[in-house]
Scaffold this active site. Structure first.
Site, mmCIF file in Angstrom:
data_model
loop_
_atom_site.group_PDB
_atom_site.id
_atom_site.type_symbol
_atom_site.label_atom_id
_atom_site.label_comp_id
_atom_site.label_asym_id
_atom_site.label_seq_id
_atom_site.Cartn_x
_atom_site.Cartn_y
_atom_site.Cartn_z
ATOM 1 N N ARG A 145 0.839 -1.202 0.000
ATOM 2 C CA ARG A 145 0.000 0.000 0.000
ATOM 3 C C ARG A 145 0.878 1.258 0.000
ATOM 4 O O ARG A 145 0.550 2.262 -0.615
ATOM 5 C CB ARG A 145 -0.951 0.008 1.206
ATOM 6 C CG ARG A 145 -2.073 1.029 1.026
ATOM 7 C CD ARG A 145 -2.996 1.098 2.238
ATOM 8 N NE ARG A 145 -2.354 1.721 3.367
ATOM 9 C CZ ARG A 145 -2.246 1.188 4.584
ATOM 10 N NH1 ARG A 145 -2.747 0.003 4.836
ATOM 11 N NH2 ARG A 145 -1.631 1.832 5.544
ATOM 12 N N TYR A 177 -15.124 16.207 -17.564
ATOM 13 C CA TYR A 177 -15.630 14.835 -17.590
ATOM 14 C C TYR A 177 -16.812 14.709 -16.606
ATOM 15 O O TYR A 177 -16.729 15.217 -15.482
ATOM 16 C CB TYR A 177 -14.482 13.895 -17.213
ATOM 17 C CG TYR A 177 -14.888 12.478 -16.946
ATOM 18 C CD1 TYR A 177 -15.436 11.688 -17.961
ATOM 19 C CD2 TYR A 177 -14.734 11.917 -15.686
ATOM 20 C CE1 TYR A 177 -15.819 10.386 -17.707
ATOM 21 C CE2 TYR A 177 -15.105 10.601 -15.433
ATOM 22 C CZ TYR A 177 -15.642 9.849 -16.450
ATOM 23 O OH TYR A 177 -16.015 8.558 -16.193
ATOM 24 N N ASP A 228 -6.228 18.391 -15.991
ATOM 25 C CA ASP A 228 -6.499 17.027 -16.435
ATOM 26 C C ASP A 228 -6.028 16.940 -17.888
ATOM 27 O O ASP A 228 -6.587 17.595 -18.772
ATOM 28 C CB ASP A 228 -8.006 16.748 -16.310
ATOM 29 C CG ASP A 228 -8.370 15.310 -16.670
ATOM 30 O OD1 ASP A 228 -7.676 14.722 -17.509
ATOM 31 O OD2 ASP A 228 -9.366 14.799 -16.137
ATOM 32 N N LYS A 246 -7.388 5.687 -20.210
ATOM 33 C CA LYS A 246 -7.632 6.119 -21.580
ATOM 34 C C LYS A 246 -6.354 5.946 -22.428
ATOM 35 O O LYS A 246 -5.877 4.849 -22.561
ATOM 36 C CB LYS A 246 -8.161 7.553 -21.589
ATOM 37 C CG LYS A 246 -9.244 7.830 -20.521
ATOM 38 C CD LYS A 246 -10.543 7.086 -20.780
ATOM 39 C CE LYS A 246 -11.531 7.145 -19.623
ATOM 40 N NZ LYS A 246 -11.836 8.430 -19.068
HETATM 41 C C1 PLP Z 1 -12.361 8.976 -17.932
HETATM 42 C C2 PLP Z 1 -11.897 10.296 -17.467
HETATM 43 C C3 PLP Z 1 -11.651 10.541 -16.111
HETATM 44 C C4 PLP Z 1 -11.918 9.499 -15.041
HETATM 45 O O1 PLP Z 1 -11.020 8.451 -15.110
HETATM 46 P P1 PLP Z 1 -11.351 6.950 -14.633
HETATM 47 O O2 PLP Z 1 -10.106 6.220 -14.933
HETATM 48 O O3 PLP Z 1 -12.543 6.499 -15.392
HETATM 49 O O4 PLP Z 1 -11.652 7.037 -13.172
HETATM 50 C C5 PLP Z 1 -11.165 11.789 -15.756
HETATM 51 N N1 PLP Z 1 -10.955 12.750 -16.674
HETATM 52 C C6 PLP Z 1 -11.190 12.557 -17.988
HETATM 53 C C7 PLP Z 1 -10.937 13.657 -18.958
HETATM 54 C C8 PLP Z 1 -11.676 11.329 -18.431
HETATM 55 O O5 PLP Z 1 -11.935 11.144 -19.740
#
Ligand code: PLP
Length: 391
Positions: free
Chosen positions: A50, A102, A177, A202
């Site tokens: 962890r 998102y 992000d 992604k």
């Molecule tokens: C999918 C996504 C997230 C969230 O990520 P997860 O891995 O699904 O928790 C955050 N920001 C953007 C721009 C995303 O496309």
């Protein structure tokens, strides 16, 4: 190592056979949760998974190298990574966020974060003076949160201009992000951000088989806070998934180039189609922030947003007619997928806000994969030709 070009970096990540007794060219997966100690109170580098784990360290080192950051931390999801950034705040603090983000992040800011007495104001960040105004109106702001390009509309904000504004306010963290672009196309820390957040689910992993997130930063104080939070709240990913994402990174550069090439061809095709009202792709001159995009990024991924003539019925019909393109959530994988944000990724955004932002029922979010662009265009063309035409 670090003087190598991006492509070379991705391929040579973790190539150090001399580290292993068997001279393995691929780092082994460290599933062990506990590690033999030097003496009862001292570890030899690892203590408990962890806290830290060899497979996670391997991935974190790799991501930091690609991001050009001093530090990277990995989490069990992108939302978890964003949550870690928010957890650095205290009750009574405030967040200024992009209004187009998102849907899951929006849901988290609105439903979960307020329980800690932290509120969020949403603004249009395409005009940087709105950030200045919001910071004046909310002196308790501790986090400015941007998503550029945004999900689902690919809206772009001027990160360095916003960074200059945020820097004038001591103690305010600027987080970006960067999920849509990855460090291959954009490095927000170079543009003045303090923190970069990723959904590794992604493009970074890129194969639709891992859910993970990451945060990168250069500031030691921020890093130590995040590191301790990760351990104290157990926001850690599994070693096996770290291994898979590390594997995915090997082809990041080549995948991103193909995503870009394909998405430009697809977006250009869509722009000419009579049943398509509008296409949003930051690399096309028709995109409202095309100039800003070109200034701060070196390219764009496979993300395209487009409006179809008609409403939810026509768009639903369109998605159901695809033969190659998948009808699925998520994005950034090698396979092309499409979804309708109003009913899926952004279903939790209130109706009036969706309407105001342009997240309407005739909007399609298309994640263009790395198939042959001609096949993707052919699929779009056949599906568009069979849906009922509205004039
Ligand atoms: C999918 C996504 C997230 C969230 O990520 P997860 O891995 O699904 O928790 C955050 N920001 C953007 C721009 C995303 O496309």
């Amino acid at each position: 190592m670090s003087e190598h070009k991006f492509d070379t970096k991705t391929v040579t990540l973790g190539y150090s056979p001399e580290k292993w007794n068997c001279y393995s060219v691929v780092p082994p997966i460290g599933m062990s949760t506990t590690f033999e100690l030097e003496d009862p109170s001292t570890d030899k580098g690892y203590l408990y998974t962890r806290t830290s784990n060899p497979s996670r360290s391997q991935l974190e080192t790799g991501i930091a190298l690609l991001e050009d950051s001093r530090y990277a931390l990995c989490y069990s999801s992108g939302i978890c990574a964003i949550g870690a950034v928010v957890q650095m705040l205290s009750p009574g603090d405030h967040i200024v966020s992009d209004s187009i983000i998102y849907g899951g992040t929006y849901h988290y800011f609105n439903r979960i974060v307020p329980r800690s007495n932290i509120t969020t104001t949403y603004i249009d960040t395409t005009n940087p003076s709105n950030v200045e105004k919001a910071l004046k109106e909310h002196p308790n702001t501790k986090l400015v949160y941007l998503e550029s390009p945004s999900n689902p509309l690919t809206t772009v904000c001027d990160i360095s201009k916003i960074a200059q504004i945020v820097k004038k306010h001591e103690g305010v963290i600027l987080a970006v992000d960067n999920t849509f672009l990855t460090p291959y196309f954009q490095k927000p820390l170079h543009l003045g951000a303090h923190v970069v957040a990723y959904s590794l689910t992604k493009y970074m992993n890129g194969h639709d088989d891992v859910c993970m997130g990451a945060v990168c930063c250069n500031d030691e104080e921020i890093y130590l806070k995040l590191k301790s939070l990760q351990n104290d709240t157990g926001l850690n990913p599994s070693p096996f998934e770290c291994y898979l994402t590390f594997r995915g990174l090997k082809t990041l550069a080549i995948r991103m180039r193909q995503h870009m090439k394909n998405s430009i061809e697809v977006a250009k095709f869509l722009e000419t189609h009579p049943k398509v009202v509008k296409v949003l792709h930051p690399w096309l001159p028709s995109h409202p922030q095309h100039e800003v995009a070109k200034k701060q990024a070196s390219g764009h991924s496979g993300m395209v947003a487009f409006y179809v003539k008609g409403g939810l019925k026509e768009v639903s019909d369109l998605l159901k007619k695809f033969k190659l393109i998948g009808m699925a959530a998520s994005l950034g994988g090698v396979h092309s997928v499409a979804e309708i944000p109003t009913v899926l990724s952004h279903a939790s955004v209130p109706e009036d806000m969706k309407e105001q932002l342009g997240i309407t029922n005739n909007l399609v979010r298309l994640s263009v994969g790395i198939e042959d662009a001609e096949d993707i265009i052919e699929d779009l063309n056949q599906a568009l030709s069979v849906i009922v035409s509205f004039s």
